[in-house]
Write an enzyme that holds these catalytic residues in place. Sequence first.
Site, PDB file in Angstrom:
ATOM      1  N   ASP A  45     -20.181   9.393   7.232  1.00 42.18           N
ATOM      2  CA  ASP A  45     -20.033   8.228   6.366  1.00 42.18           C
ATOM      3  C   ASP A  45     -21.326   7.571   5.884  1.00 42.18           C
ATOM      4  OD1 ASP A  45     -18.317   6.540   4.964  1.00 42.18           O
ATOM      5  OD2 ASP A  45     -18.297   5.042   6.548  1.00 42.18           O
ATOM      6  N   CYS A  75       2.439  12.413  -1.509  1.00 43.77           N
ATOM      7  CA  CYS A  75       2.759  11.007  -1.800  1.00 43.77           C
ATOM      8  C   CYS A  75       4.082  10.870  -2.555  1.00 43.77           C
ATOM      9  CB  CYS A  75       1.645  10.361  -2.626  1.00 43.77           C
ATOM     10  SG  CYS A  75       0.159   9.954  -1.683  1.00 43.77           S
ATOM     11  N   CYS A 110       6.184   7.501  -4.071  1.00 46.05           N
ATOM     12  CA  CYS A 110       5.879   6.285  -3.299  1.00 46.05           C
ATOM     13  C   CYS A 110       4.741   5.496  -3.934  1.00 46.05           C
ATOM     14  CB  CYS A 110       5.509   6.666  -1.867  1.00 46.05           C
ATOM     15  SG  CYS A 110       5.108   5.260  -0.808  1.00 46.05           S
ATOM     16  N   CYS A 164      -3.393  -1.688   2.254  1.00 50.50           N
ATOM     17  CA  CYS A 164      -2.896  -0.425   1.683  1.00 50.50           C
ATOM     18  C   CYS A 164      -2.711   0.638   2.760  1.00 50.50           C
ATOM     19  CB  CYS A 164      -3.812   0.066   0.558  1.00 50.50           C
ATOM     20  SG  CYS A 164      -5.489   0.515   1.062  1.00 50.50           S
TER      21      CYS A 164
END
Length: 345
Positions: A135, A189, A192, A245
């Site tokens: 990251d 997904c 959705c 989210c």
Amino acid sequence: MKSGPELKERLVAQALSEGFVACRICRPWDVPHVPERLQAFLEAVYHGQMEWMAERTHWRGNPAALWPEAKSVIMLAESYSPEHDPTEILQHPQLGAISVYAQNKDYHDLVKKRLKRLARWLIAEAGGEVKVFVDTAPVPEKALGQAAGLGWQGKHTNLVSRELGNWVFLGSVFTTLDLPEDKAERDHCGSCRACLDVCPTDAFPAPYQLDARRCISYLTIEHKGPVDEELRGKLGNHIYGCDDCLAACPWNKFAVAASDIRYAAREDLMAPNLSDLAALDDTAFRAKFSGSPIKRIGRDRFVRNVLYAIGNSGVPDLLPSAMALTDDPDPTVADAARWAVQQLT
């Protein structure tokens, strides 16, 4: 040197023994779509003040260029799934909501140590050269994660897995070894929209697109200076990051429990009182958040966030906390304090 499949089988077993929940392999060149998507993101200025995203794009968009000698990318997932409902705190406006990943130790340190141990094991077993990333380098971890079969990038742009949900950290080990790759994961997904519809600031211009300038995680962590007044009221009591989210994703019914106790929420960070946080000076801030990713943004930006939350609280008892900071030496903190006072009077 051990045979490819046999070495890979032992590598996966070693990764799981280190605490990772999944280990998959792809090639550095398996993400040809990334440069185009990155360029579109930058041209739309969705990155906001994150100027670093526009730098070293030849690496960020092409992992094969980052280290041309690498033949394989070992993608690792580590779970930080919360034991509590991270959205429950949003019903308590006098408390501050801190993103789950930041409620204890800095994951960068924890994941990187595991990656290094796994990399050392691989060198001892099979030779070759390695580089580890988590990251902080120009590596498109989520795209590589999908190419390796760990999951897919959902409509909220985060990695989602049918076996793990989306509460996972990603790390990678680039190696010159030629390891058998896994099959890429496809999108699951469907129709959705849970993650898109729950966003308080409408940060998704379209599915699979994120305008960071409206994202609460960006606004409370990366954004320097005052937040636009149009967005302040939509921050609610989020004071560091946002999990809305992620928490909305129905695939989390398969989330795997975190294996490291250091990801478990510190009691004082799971539901902190805004009044206590507003009173932190620089010394107290550094002491409280030592070893935490929150320390990176500094006292001023953090207290700015706390003051926005106080202004959104509708709790008159928090008015003195805001009034005490209207003349703060930091102009952004003072501005946030005056805004909070206006909201509460």
